[in-house]
Design a protein around this motif. Structure first.
Motif, PDB file in Angstrom:
ATOM      1  N   ARG A 193       0.827  -1.194   0.000  1.00  0.00           N
ATOM      2  CA  ARG A 193       0.000   0.000   0.000  1.00  0.00           C
ATOM      3  C   ARG A 193       0.873   1.260   0.000  1.00  0.00           C
ATOM      4  O   ARG A 193       0.630   2.216  -0.719  1.00  0.00           O
ATOM      5  CB  ARG A 193      -0.891  -0.015   1.243  1.00  0.00           C
ATOM      6  N   ASN A 194       1.908   1.225   0.828  1.00  0.00           N
ATOM      7  CA  ASN A 194       2.783   2.391   0.932  1.00  0.00           C
ATOM      8  C   ASN A 194       3.568   2.616  -0.348  1.00  0.00           C
ATOM      9  O   ASN A 194       3.806   3.750  -0.740  1.00  0.00           O
ATOM     10  CB  ASN A 194       3.756   2.197   2.100  1.00  0.00           C
ATOM     11  N   LEU A 195       3.962   1.523  -0.955  1.00  0.00           N
ATOM     12  CA  LEU A 195       4.732   1.638  -2.185  1.00  0.00           C
ATOM     13  C   LEU A 195       3.948   2.489  -3.183  1.00  0.00           C
ATOM     14  O   LEU A 195       4.494   3.333  -3.886  1.00  0.00           O
ATOM     15  CB  LEU A 195       4.985   0.247  -2.759  1.00  0.00           C
ATOM     16  N   LEU A 196       2.662   2.260  -3.174  1.00  0.00           N
ATOM     17  CA  LEU A 196       1.795   2.989  -4.081  1.00  0.00           C
ATOM     18  C   LEU A 196       1.622   4.447  -3.654  1.00  0.00           C
ATOM     19  O   LEU A 196       1.714   5.367  -4.455  1.00  0.00           O
ATOM     20  CB  LEU A 196       0.440   2.290  -4.107  1.00  0.00           C
ATOM     21  N   SER A 197       1.373   4.630  -2.370  1.00  0.00           N
ATOM     22  CA  SER A 197       1.051   5.969  -1.889  1.00  0.00           C
ATOM     23  C   SER A 197       2.283   6.852  -1.764  1.00  0.00           C
ATOM     24  O   SER A 197       2.166   8.066  -1.693  1.00  0.00           O
ATOM     25  CB  SER A 197       0.353   5.881  -0.540  1.00  0.00           C
ATOM     26  N   GLY A 198       3.446   6.240  -1.708  1.00  0.00           N
ATOM     27  CA  GLY A 198       4.654   7.031  -1.562  1.00  0.00           C
ATOM     28  C   GLY A 198       4.993   7.363  -0.130  1.00  0.00           C
ATOM     29  O   GLY A 198       6.071   7.841   0.175  1.00  0.00           O
ATOM     30  N   ARG A 199       4.053   7.106   0.785  1.00  0.00           N
ATOM     31  CA  ARG A 199       4.313   7.345   2.201  1.00  0.00           C
ATOM     32  C   ARG A 199       4.418   6.022   2.943  1.00  0.00           C
ATOM     33  O   ARG A 199       3.748   5.059   2.606  1.00  0.00           O
ATOM     34  CB  ARG A 199       3.174   8.141   2.811  1.00  0.00           C
ATOM     35  N   SER A 200       5.228   5.996   3.977  1.00  0.00           N
ATOM     36  CA  SER A 200       5.401   4.752   4.706  1.00  0.00           C
ATOM     37  C   SER A 200       4.526   4.692   5.954  1.00  0.00           C
ATOM     38  O   SER A 200       4.340   3.633   6.534  1.00  0.00           O
ATOM     39  CB  SER A 200       6.860   4.576   5.107  1.00  0.00           C
ATOM     40  N   GLY A 201       4.009   5.829   6.383  1.00  0.00           N
ATOM     41  CA  GLY A 201       3.220   5.801   7.612  1.00  0.00           C
ATOM     42  C   GLY A 201       4.076   5.474   8.823  1.00  0.00           C
ATOM     43  O   GLY A 201       3.585   4.982   9.826  1.00  0.00           O
TER      44      GLY A 201
END
Lengths: 341, 341
Positions: free
Chosen positions: A62-70
DNA sequence: TTGTACGCGTTATCAA
DNA sequence: TTGATAACGCGTACAA
């Protein structure tokens, strides 16, 4: 890998769920994410399939897509010391309420190790960095980084960075005001290592209040180390030079413990003859002292929370450069009170 | 998002590097990963391009591919307490030397919060979990999880899980042996909360050695709380019932401080008349005591390191179920020594 | 020695 | 309302 009994194979994926529910991955994704573009019945089917497989979405993908790691990186320099822990707790607290995770590293005061950890954290694409120092003096900036950085406890030398520190001047002020309210007028200062800016700041706060009250400091502030031993030695000096002293302001609780011991052994009563104050409000020391020690609490958890909040805002685009100064508070106990002649 | 000045755009990717170097992403990847399938000159070009862009590979993407996250989850229940910190340091230490990162969560003794954090960590696809307890008693197992789990300080109730604990029985033994070597023979025990299994284990260790030496325990062990106040009260009891006592074994340093105070106020000399021992080797307490307190160090950092090593091995497929017991060590100081009549 | 193509698990877009 | 498809950034067969 890992053919061991209890720890089996790869976790179920969204396609596993979709297949079991008899839908496409797209529909499965929408169903699980609450998008209202799916028939209620279909959603039910997907959800129960997910539960059946004990599915939990792969946050990495999911993060890979959003660019953020949270996730944020937390680099501390003082894991074994007592200052970074409350700060760290406050930060973890602020983060935990949201959905961000904390990656912890201990750099142990070593700049190289810090650099290494920062790089590793950036590789993990943390959304921000929090650097917790070991001592309150300004430290070199990490310079421009691809993510926001907040310096906690020890501020950055660069005012364009974001820093959160304890109000040391105020720490001196509240102590001095309290002592004056107790009717003290011959007030000496015993503090620690003169290379600590915080030591001077606290003295400045004391001096400002005393001068304002027309009282003045008794003798020059004594700088030494942050130890009980120095507290004892300095007390002997003070008593020799100013036998009529009626209060001693200490730069730390540790020093204050030594001061208390020396006063008792010199036959002075605390607080009847001499009042004593500490700094840090380290309860193990303050509450085991006799009498219990009046001290200044730096509100380090609040400091950590503020630093985290500042970081989250910056991640969201609201950067507030400068140094945020967290007020401290006086915790009055038995070592201060009115004079008794 | 984040149009703020200092925190600009998306980090450079491998394709950016490849484009700058004038090669394909595959070649760029091989070059940077040390694969020897590229011409040296090409590799140079790629590397300098990477440096020029300040490229750092996206670990998330790499992990997505490999299936491993290269991170472990660390759930502590006692962040503000003093027991979990050294354990945590040891774990961080062991992890930091490798390439694995530590995700820290504080569950604060709450099972629900723990469950929440565990799920969040599993969602992040951590390779393993380490659960650090707040007190040394066995705790419920998390049950079968898709990744290995190690329980530190507080073991799991399930012997099929992996746990690492401190050797409390040995703690009692080393203290008893030391006191006997000091020539003590009328030895009483003052310890804390009877609901702590560790309290009983330590007593068992003391009792075993004393019985073996034909000395026996003086009176029954006194259970109470882990406080100075209880130490003082219990000492009064002991002195009343067994005025000839010549040593008091304490369940914690905190208790020992109270015992020392009460002994002094009762006119007993330490260690000439009565020897005193603590447990935990909490230096702030032990070294500020008068005299300095002989205590048992649980080697918590070592415990944390072992737990981490166990976890890494399990992640590599080498699961070693059961409970690893970490030996503790005696730290002799001024509060024990030969009798002086 | 280099490049093409595919897959990791997810979400978003768009067409059906 | 649903599904096929294209990304996200990287590593790696395989082909050139």
């Amino acid at each position: 890998m890992a053919t061991a009994s209890g720890t089996p194979r790869r976790p179920p994926t969204l396609s596993d769920v979709a297949r079991l529910a008899g839908v496409s991955v797209a529909t499965a994704s929408k169903s699980l994410n609450g998008r209202h573009q799916v028939k209620a019945e279909t959603r039910e089917r997907v959800i129960s399939a997910a539960e059946q497989l004990n599915f939990s979405p792969n946050v990495l993908a999911r993060n890979l897509l959003s660019g953020r790691s949270g996730a944020i990186g937390l680099v501390t320099h003082d894991l074994e010391g007592r200052f970074s822990i409350p700060t760290l707790m406050g930060a973890e607290d602020a983060a935990g309420t949201g959905k961000v995770s904390v990656l912890l590293c201990d750099a142990r005061g070593d700049a190289l190790r810090e650099q290494y950890h920062v790089q590793a954290l950036l590789g993990r694409r943390v959304d921000g960095l929090m650097i917790v120092g070991a001592r309150p003096d300004p430290r070199p900036s990490l310079g421009p980084l691809p993510v926001p950085v907040v310096y906690a406890y020890a501020p950055s030398e660069d005012p364009a960075d974001m820093s959160v520190v304890s109000d040391n001047v105020l720490g001196g002020r509240v102590v001095a005001e309290h002592l004056i309210a107790c009717g003290r007028s011959r007030i000496a200062v015993v503090t620690g290592d003169a290379t600590y800016g915080a030591a001077h700041d606290r003295v400045a706060g004391v001096r400002a209040v005393l001068d304002g009250a027309g009282v003045g400091l008794t003798g020059e502030p004594l700088y030494g180390s942050w130890s009980e031993e120095w507290g004892r030695a300095a007390t002997a000096l003070v008593l020799a030079q100013h036998p009529d002293v009626d209060a001693i302001v200490c730069g730390s609780d540790q020093i204050a413990r030594g001061v208390l011991d020396q006063l008792r052994e010199s036959g002075r009563r605390v607080p009847e003859d001499v009042a004593v104050t500490g700094h840090d409000n380290w309860e193990i020391l303050a509450l085991n002292a006799r009498p219990h020690l009046t001290s200044v609490d730096m509100n380090l958890e609040e400091l950590g929370r503020r630093a985290a909040a500042l970081l989250f805002d910056a991640i969201d685009g609201q950067v507030r450069p400068g140094t945020d100064v967290v007020p401290c508070r006086l915790v009055p106990r038995g070592s201060t009170g009115p004079r008794v002649d």
